[in-house]
Design a protein around this motif. Structure first.
Motif, short mmCIF file in Angstrom:
data_model
loop_
_atom_site.label_atom_id
_atom_site.label_comp_id
_atom_site.label_asym_id
_atom_site.label_seq_id
_atom_site.Cartn_x
_atom_site.Cartn_y
_atom_site.Cartn_z
N ASN A 1 22.25 63.74 32.13
CA ASN A 1 21.67 62.58 32.81
C ASN A 1 22.05 62.63 34.29
O ASN A 1 22.69 61.72 34.84
CB ASN A 1 22.15 61.28 32.18
CG ASN A 1 21.36 60.08 32.68
OD1 ASN A 1 20.49 60.20 33.55
ND2 ASN A 1 21.65 58.91 32.14
N CYS A 2 21.62 63.72 34.94
CA CYS A 2 22.00 63.99 36.32
C CYS A 2 20.83 64.67 37.04
O CYS A 2 19.86 65.06 36.41
CB CYS A 2 23.23 64.91 36.36
SG CYS A 2 23.00 66.44 35.41
N ASP A 3 20.93 64.82 38.33
CA ASP A 3 19.91 65.55 39.07
C ASP A 3 19.99 67.03 38.70
O ASP A 3 21.08 67.59 38.50
CB ASP A 3 20.11 65.40 40.58
CG ASP A 3 19.84 63.98 41.06
OD1 ASP A 3 19.39 63.15 40.24
OD2 ASP A 3 20.07 63.72 42.25
N ALA A 4 18.83 67.68 38.61
CA ALA A 4 18.77 69.10 38.30
C ALA A 4 17.79 69.78 39.25
O ALA A 4 16.83 69.16 39.71
CB ALA A 4 18.34 69.32 36.85
N ASN A 5 18.04 71.05 39.51
CA ASN A 5 17.17 71.85 40.36
C ASN A 5 16.75 73.09 39.59
O ASN A 5 17.56 73.96 39.29
CB ASN A 5 17.91 72.26 41.64
CG ASN A 5 17.01 72.98 42.63
OD1 ASN A 5 16.10 73.72 42.24
ND2 ASN A 5 17.27 72.80 43.92
#
Length: 231
Positions: free
Chosen positions: A158-162
């Motif tokens: 539940n975090c930003d991903a690239n």
């Protein structure tokens, strides 16, 4: 699900188009995103013949090159998080090793579990394995194929991903197929069918002319003019 300006049926409609066509439609709806929001490296699909996957992003970070450095999220918590509830979900996992894909999170076991939970598929810059034993119909759009788990573990969820230049947040709408993946802004979901229809009608004038016997640059100029007049 009232916080979303679309329904599961609206997402289902988008499966009829490939990801490049979705990008075409987004260029009309949100032209400011023309150069952002999609993957920019070649990716590997479990099966090119599978239909596109569409759903809400469930994001996580993994690494595999070395054992965990401290406390890590429980896999059970990940399974609770990724399970769909009313709208379809897609696992979006960024491998943060200095060589992404060193160890595979995805294989026979994980695809079987995620498919049974109702997850639509996965988009990752990492690797997957067990190609001949993956859950039938479960699509992975990944960075590469590899043989080993190594020390694969989840670092954060539940975090930003690239994913190859595509920045993804929890609950972003993702559309993916063997071409790659794109983030669809929530308020663009219901606008896409009409935008895609417009793009298709404009392109048809040019394509039909290009297939005409004796096609030349003068005819192309005429087709481009007529295409531009379609609204």
């Amino acid at each position: 699900m009232d916080q979303f300006p679309f329904t599961a049926a609206d997402l289902e409609v988008l499966k009829q188009w490939d990801t490049p066509t979705i990008c075409n439609g987004l260029e009309l709806i949100v032209p400011e995103r023309r150069a952002v929001g999609f993957t920019v490296e070649p990716m590997v699909a479990v099966d090119r013949r599978f239909p596109p996957i569409v759903g809400l992003a469930r994001t996580g970070l993994v690494r595999a090159k070395e054992p965990p450095r401290g406390p890590i999220p429980a896999r059970e918590d990940w399974y609770d998080y990724v399970s769909p509830s009313g709208l379809p979900t897609i696992a979006v996992i960024q491998d943060i090793d200095d060589r992404p894909g060193f160890g595979a999170f995805w294989g026979e076991v994980q695809t079987t579990i995620h498919k049974a939970l109702g997850v639509s598929g996965c988009v990752t810059n990492g690797s997957f394995r067990d190609v001949d034993m993956l859950a039938p119909g479960f699509q992975i759009i990944g960075g590469r194929i590899g043989p080993s788990h190594a020390h694969i573990h989840m670092v954060q969820m539940n975090c930003d991903a690239n994913i190859f230049g595509m920045l993804v947040r929890h609950d972003d709408v993702i559309h993916a197929d063997f071409h790659g993946a794109v983030v669809i802004p929530a308020d663009a979901v219901r606008k896409l069918p009409a935008a895609i229809d417009l793009v298709s009608r404009r392109e048809k004038v040019i394509l039909d002319m290009a297939k005409t016997q004796g096609f030349n640059s003068r005819m192309l100029r005429d087709a481009l003019k007529r295409s531009g007049e379609i609204h």
